[in-house]
Design a protein around this motif. Structure first.
Motif, PDB file in Angstrom:
ATOM      1  N   GLU A 209       0.899  -1.137   0.056  1.00  0.00           N
ATOM      2  CA  GLU A 209       0.027   0.125  -0.020  1.00  0.00           C
ATOM      3  C   GLU A 209       0.804   1.129  -0.220  1.00  0.00           C
ATOM      4  N   ASP A 210       2.245   1.289   0.386  1.00  0.00           N
ATOM      5  CA  ASP A 210       2.966   2.225   0.238  1.00  0.00           C
ATOM      6  C   ASP A 210       3.234   2.700  -1.288  1.00  0.00           C
ATOM      7  N   GLU A 211       3.126   4.256  -1.441  1.00  0.00           N
ATOM      8  CA  GLU A 211       3.606   4.985  -2.517  1.00  0.00           C
ATOM      9  C   GLU A 211       4.889   5.077  -2.772  1.00  0.00           C
ATOM     10  N   VAL A 212       5.198   4.661  -3.988  1.00  0.00           N
ATOM     11  CA  VAL A 212       6.824   4.720  -4.396  1.00  0.00           C
ATOM     12  C   VAL A 212       6.782   5.657  -5.349  1.00  0.00           C
ATOM     13  N   VAL A 213       7.796   6.645  -5.536  1.00  0.00           N
ATOM     14  CA  VAL A 213       7.652   7.738  -6.361  1.00  0.00           C
ATOM     15  C   VAL A 213       8.620   7.137  -7.458  1.00  0.00           C
ATOM     16  N   GLU A 214       8.194   7.032  -8.501  1.00  0.00           N
ATOM     17  CA  GLU A 214       8.823   6.429  -9.642  1.00  0.00           C
ATOM     18  C   GLU A 214       9.462   7.668 -10.593  1.00  0.00           C
ATOM     19  N   LEU A 215      10.813   7.433 -10.865  1.00  0.00           N
ATOM     20  CA  LEU A 215      11.540   8.220 -11.752  1.00  0.00           C
ATOM     21  C   LEU A 215      11.265   8.117 -13.245  1.00  0.00           C
ATOM     22  N   THR A 216      11.166   9.273 -13.871  1.00  0.00           N
ATOM     23  CA  THR A 216      10.636   9.259 -15.120  1.00  0.00           C
ATOM     24  C   THR A 216      12.104   9.019 -15.991  1.00  0.00           C
ATOM     25  N   SER A 217      12.132   8.672 -17.327  1.00  0.00           N
ATOM     26  CA  SER A 217      13.349   8.525 -18.138  1.00  0.00           C
ATOM     27  C   SER A 217      14.221   9.684 -18.255  1.00  0.00           C
ATOM     28  N   LEU A 218      13.392  10.712 -18.127  1.00  0.00           N
ATOM     29  CA  LEU A 218      14.143  11.985 -18.262  1.00  0.00           C
ATOM     30  C   LEU A 218      14.972  12.416 -16.941  1.00  0.00           C
ATOM     31  N   ASP A 219      14.322  12.168 -15.631  1.00  0.00           N
ATOM     32  CA  ASP A 219      14.782  12.202 -14.621  1.00  0.00           C
ATOM     33  C   ASP A 219      16.082  11.356 -14.325  1.00  0.00           C
ATOM     34  N   LYS A 220      16.016  10.021 -14.941  1.00  0.00           N
ATOM     35  CA  LYS A 220      16.958   9.072 -14.766  1.00  0.00           C
ATOM     36  C   LYS A 220      18.232   9.536 -15.769  1.00  0.00           C
ATOM     37  N   LEU A 221      17.835  10.243 -16.932  1.00  0.00           N
ATOM     38  CA  LEU A 221      18.871  10.592 -17.831  1.00  0.00           C
ATOM     39  C   LEU A 221      19.574  11.910 -17.158  1.00  0.00           C
ATOM     40  N   GLN A 222      19.043  12.956 -16.651  1.00  0.00           N
ATOM     41  CA  GLN A 222      19.700  13.842 -16.002  1.00  0.00           C
ATOM     42  C   GLN A 222      20.487  13.509 -14.626  1.00  0.00           C
ATOM     43  N   ILE A 223      19.980  12.632 -13.727  1.00  0.00           N
ATOM     44  CA  ILE A 223      20.976  12.095 -12.790  1.00  0.00           C
ATOM     45  C   ILE A 223      22.278  11.256 -13.295  1.00  0.00           C
ATOM     46  N   LEU A 224      21.941  10.530 -14.329  1.00  0.00           N
ATOM     47  CA  LEU A 224      22.988   9.571 -14.904  1.00  0.00           C
ATOM     48  C   LEU A 224      24.084  10.746 -15.440  1.00  0.00           C
ATOM     49  N   THR A 225      23.612  11.645 -16.211  1.00  0.00           N
ATOM     50  CA  THR A 225      24.352  12.465 -16.920  1.00  0.00           C
ATOM     51  C   THR A 225      25.474  13.349 -15.911  1.00  0.00           C
ATOM     52  N   SER A 226      24.629  13.720 -14.735  1.00  0.00           N
ATOM     53  CA  SER A 226      25.541  14.283 -13.934  1.00  0.00           C
ATOM     54  C   SER A 226      26.388  13.518 -13.442  1.00  0.00           C
ATOM     55  N   TYR A 227      26.172  11.990 -13.172  1.00  0.00           N
ATOM     56  CA  TYR A 227      27.232  11.273 -12.411  1.00  0.00           C
ATOM     57  C   TYR A 227      28.259  11.148 -13.366  1.00  0.00           C
ATOM     58  N   LEU A 228      28.102  10.986 -14.732  1.00  0.00           N
ATOM     59  CA  LEU A 228      29.055  10.472 -15.692  1.00  0.00           C
ATOM     60  C   LEU A 228      30.000  11.724 -15.712  1.00  0.00           C
ATOM     61  N   ARG A 229      29.529  12.965 -15.944  1.00  0.00           N
ATOM     62  CA  ARG A 229      30.370  14.149 -16.111  1.00  0.00           C
ATOM     63  C   ARG A 229      31.100  14.359 -14.838  1.00  0.00           C
ATOM     64  N   GLY A 230      30.395  14.257 -13.659  1.00  0.00           N
ATOM     65  CA  GLY A 230      31.233  14.271 -12.307  1.00  0.00           C
ATOM     66  C   GLY A 230      32.189  13.258 -11.808  1.00  0.00           C
ATOM     67  N   VAL A 231      31.825  12.172 -12.382  1.00  0.00           N
ATOM     68  CA  VAL A 231      33.055  11.053 -11.683  1.00  0.00           C
ATOM     69  C   VAL A 231      33.854  10.794 -13.060  1.00  0.00           C
ATOM     70  N   HIS A 232      33.296  10.548 -14.154  1.00  0.00           N
ATOM     71  CA  HIS A 232      34.153  10.029 -15.296  1.00  0.00           C
ATOM     72  C   HIS A 232      34.488  11.031 -16.254  1.00  0.00           C
TER      73      HIS A 232
END
Length: 261
Positions: A209-232
């Motif tokens: 019954e707990d509501e879980v906020v699911e990330l959209t593809s755009l949210d995932k792309l922005q987070i992953l882009t930030s990770y690739l640019r900041g770490v690699h």
């Protein structure tokens, strides 16, 4: 041939026949016949008894063409109050000069029916125009909605493609740095077993019954882009791994696909 029978070819019989010559005499007789017929028609029209409606129409037209005389009581009262023929009504003479015209009603409809029909026709015309305008607006809106939907679907497909590329690049770059576990499960592309496990997890989450906020593809792309640019120091749109953050900021146009167009 007996003596009593006449010989139709003899001179005695032919002389008895009137000599009729074609040409002018024939035309003259035709004209006289037509003239007599016209005179007879005119005579019949004069002698014909006029109907009540015809008499009423003639009387009305004669009365309308004749001005009101001094014998009329209403006109006499107006004259006593200072009115003069040809002058407008009212104290200053600015009113109506000509009498109110007659409007003879010839149909069987009630009084005011014509105005009702006219108003109804105007309402129907306005309703039709409104219907046409609404149809045009709906067609325009439908076309605009279709264009927006097509544009949105195209953008979503592009985002999905950039996300998959980012996931593959993240897995490869993490592996080069001996990182065996992704920071988040969706940072790396899913294998067959991972997809099955994810489906089982999603089914269990639906049961909860707990509501879980699911990330959209755009949210995932922005987070992953930030990770690739900041770490690699990697940009998927440039397809290049830069030396450091300064090199990345100096040579990369930006952190979105629009910046690289």
């Amino acid at each position: 041939m007996s003596d009593e029978e006449e010989d139709y070819m003899s001179d005695a019989f032919l002389n008895k026949i009137q000599d009729v010559k074609p040409g002018l005499p024939m035309l003259k007789r035709v004209k006289e016949a037509m003239k007599k017929e016209a005179q007879q028609t005119e005579k019949n029209a004069k002698n014909r008894q006029k109907t009540y409606k015809e008499q009423e129409q003639e009387s009305r037209e004669a009365a309308l063409h004749n001005s009101i005389s001094n014998e009329n009581k209403g006109f006499a009262l107006l004259q006593k109050m200072g009115y003069k023929a040809g002058q407008g009504l009212g104290k200053e003479g600015a009113g109506r000069v000509d009498p109110i015209p007659l409007n003879i009603k010839t149909d069987r409809g009630g009084i005011g029916m014509e105005e009702v029909r006219k108003r109804k026709a105007e309402e129907e015309l306005e309703h039709y125009r409104q219907k046409v305008r609404t149809k045009q607006q709906n067609e325009t809106k439908s076309m605009e909605d279709f264009r927006v939907r097509v544009r949105t679907e195209r953008e979503e497909r592009k985002i999905e493609g950039d996300l998959r590329r980012s996931q593959r690049a993240c897995e490869q770059l993490d592996s080069q740095k001996s990182i065996t576990v992704p920071r988040e499960d969706w940072y790396w592309p899913k294998s067959g077993s991972d997809e099955e496990e994810e489906e089982d997890v999603e089914e269990k989450e639906k049961e909860e019954e707990d509501e879980v906020v699911e990330l959209t593809s755009l949210d995932k792309l922005q987070i992953l882009t930030s990770y690739l640019r900041g770490v690699h120091f990697y940009c998927i749109w440039c397809g290049t791994t830069y030396n450091d953050e300064e090199d990345l900021c100096s040579n990369c146009p930006g952190n979105t696909a629009a910046d690289h167009e």
